[in-house]
Design a protein around this motif. Structure first.
Motif, PDB file in Angstrom:
ATOM      1  N   UNK A 189      11.344  -0.544   3.333  1.00 18.84           N
ATOM      2  CA  UNK A 189      12.133  -0.006   2.216  1.00 18.84           C
ATOM      3  C   UNK A 189      11.207   0.578   1.162  1.00 18.84           C
ATOM      4  N   UNK A 190      10.871   1.855   1.288  1.00 16.81           N
ATOM      5  CA  UNK A 190       9.951   2.483   0.357  1.00 16.81           C
ATOM      6  C   UNK A 190      10.633   3.705  -0.241  1.00 16.81           C
ATOM      7  N   UNK A 191      10.563   3.840  -1.557  1.00 20.72           N
ATOM      8  CA  UNK A 191      11.221   4.962  -2.212  1.00 20.72           C
ATOM      9  C   UNK A 191      10.282   5.501  -3.283  1.00 20.72           C
ATOM     10  N   UNK A 206       8.862   0.698  -4.802  1.00 19.64           N
ATOM     11  CA  UNK A 206       8.936   2.025  -5.434  1.00 19.64           C
ATOM     12  C   UNK A 206       7.513   2.495  -5.681  1.00 19.64           C
TER      13      UNK A 206
END
Lengths: 250, 250
Positions: B145-147, B123
């Motif tokens: 997986x990057x948010x 994150x």
């Protein structure tokens, strides 16, 4: 051994599948719920009845805990071995003049989900010592993990299972509520959850503990308490941190 | 990007390994703990210092939450991007005249245990919109997986992680205490624990709930309360069942 399963819930369903999959034939599936019995019978090819209980050498009673006594009174063959599959009910809840036993599979069952039965630990108890070998040899068809546990031990096994399965799942549910409220996809937490389980295969859970409580990070503990909006989540938050700090004498 | 990691704990160690494993060179590992720095440096080949902080384009500060502000004051290059890796600390805890950001890996780290870094969700938050792309492109080397999450969201992500990781692990620890007291090997519970996690990949935790509380089996609930000897275990037992019953309106 002529074997009958009594019940049509998740445990009955999976035991029937596990036994048939290991080449153990079943004489009958007996119960009250015609629809569920028909569905299991259709999938397994085992005849079912709601009326006439077949004679058998082994009866496996997988019904809800509160009806085990009542159901067990239907069996009258004194040479039969009659076992129930409950974690919390003592052996002598079986009411009748036959050989009594317990066969407790330590697993959580849902009908829709296939399971690797060979991995399931079975805890057995028998009224007569000679039945122990019989029951053990029977269950070896499904799984090699068989252990003897008396009714008291089994109650504590069940309590442990409530902690590590039912309560763990509820923490997932409460965590998901918090994530949902902030539009964070819950699947992002799955690698963390999997790693939490992986860790305890290598070190004890006590050694694996991380987080603000075991770090004794009072700033974060107070800030998080203030951020939690749900009353039950807050109660859980407080008691879990208190219990962690007590375990580590912080 | 010339990159420096500040810190020598579990997160610093794993970030260094993940970056080097993805072909991202590191200029320096900087910190206070000479012994830990030497060990990481020995394993990774990256030079370390406790005295002179190298100049860099990107500083990753992985130190304990309470020292982030103090550590961040050591950086004076206004063109550098400086990120911390904490779930609970806001972006503006970074004190200095440079580009600020956060890079929060949602995972539980222990030094001894290898991890699949590609599965870790990151994150990110940045002070300036243009840095968001830079940080994202940098982290893509480790995991896809990057948010984006702002400081408030990140605090709730951390609270969720506390529930689904730290508290779950503590339930394992309390469960193990109960099992140990009865001489039941805790490894017998591993298939049950694994299945508990498998289930929530297919249905929501709320749908997956089993156990006496959701069945509203009052007999078992009372009996188990009476069997639990440990005070904290009993407090957890009561609050968890109460919360389960509230969730299902029982």
């Amino acid at each position: 051994m002529k074997t009958v399963i009594i019940g049509s819930g998740n445990v009955a369903y999976h035991l029937a599948k596990a036994l048939l999959g290991s080449g153990v034939p079943l004489v009958q599936i007996f119960g009250r719920n015609t629809e569920q019995l028909r569905s299991i019978s259709y999938e397994t090819g085992v005849p079912f009845s709601t009326e006439t209980l077949s004679d058998a050498d082994l009866y496996i009673i997988s019904v809800r805990d509160s009806t085990i006594g009542e159901v067990s009174r239907k069996i009258s063959n004194p040479y039969s071995l009659v076992v129930h599959t409950s974690g919390s009910i003592p052996l002598d809840a079986l009411e009748g003049n036959y050989h009594k036993g317990v066969l407790y599979p330590l697993q959580t069952f849902s009908k829709s989900k296939p399971l690797d039965y060979k991995k399931i630990p079975f805890f057995i108890e028998t009224q007569f010592p000679e039945d122990r070998v019989i029951l053990k040899n029977f269950i070896k068809n499904i799984s090699p993990k068989i252990m003897y546990a008396d009714s008291t031990q089994r109650q504590y096994i069940h309590i442990t299972a409530v902690f590590v399965c039912n309560f763990v799942n509820h923490l997932f549910a409460k965590g998901k509520e918090i994530a949902d409220r902030e539009d964070i996809p819950f699947e992002y937490f799955l690698p963390l959850i999997e790693e939490t389980v992986e860790k305890i295969k290598e070190v004890t859970p006590k050694q694996a503990q991380t987080g603000p409580a075991v770090r004794n990070d009072k700033n974060i503990l107070v800030r998080q308490e203030n951020l939690i909006q749900d009353e039950m989540a807050l109660a859980i938050y407080k008691i879990m941190n208190q219990s962690i700090q007590k375990m580590y004498e912080l």
